[in-house]
Scaffold this motif. Structure first.
Motif: not given
Length: 155
Positions: A62-80
């Motif tokens: 769960m902790i690793k999924a929380i971190k991974a989803s946060k990084l994925d959101a930052y990646r998408e925001l950076t793309e935008k």
């Protein structure tokens, strides 16, 4: 010889007498920052599956999924905000399409983003981010001098 020494002595006295004194002036300025009229908010959502994360127990996954989803959101925001850099390669031999590959990368610095919501949904952890570009513009205006003086007075 004595005449040259006398001239050098007079010049030395004159140069020390002409030493400048500093005057301190206190200045108070008021600035108006030139900002866009409206807020422009960019949002991004990151996802990460919980069960496929590496770990011995459910809480570690769960902790690793929380971190991974946060990084994925930052990646998408950076793309935008900054866009994608695409590199393509196509090989053609005898007018027949051979290997074709596309590489993509994202590079940028995101400051001022805030996490709106994090939650678990059907075995996937989700993180929602938002970034108000007006705030970024305000930071840039302050640091890059995109402003105008509206009042200045000397104290």
């Amino acid at each position: 010889m004595v005449k040259n020494a006398f001239i050098l002595l007079v010049l030395a006295v004159l140069l020390t007498a002409c030493e400048s004194s500093r005057i301190n002036v206190n200045k108070h300025s008021e600035w108006q920052y030139i900002l866009p009229e409206e807020d422009y908010v960019v949002t991004a959502t990151g996802y990460a599956p919980i069960q496929t994360q590496l770990g011995q127990d459910k809480s570690t996954k769960m902790i690793k999924a929380i971190k991974a989803s946060k990084l994925d959101a930052y990646r998408e925001l950076t793309e935008k905000v900054y866009g994608h850099k695409l590199t393509g390669d196509t090989r053609i031999a005898d007018l027949v399409l051979g290997n074709e590959s596309i590489k993509t990368s994202v590079r940028g610095v995101i400051k001022g983003a805030r996490i709106v919501k994090t939650y678990q949904l059907d075995g996937i952890y989700v993180t929602e981010l938002e970034l108000n570009l007006r705030d970024i513009y305000r930071i840039g205006a302050f640091t890059n001098g995109q402003s105008k003086a509206i009042k200045a007075r000397y104290l």
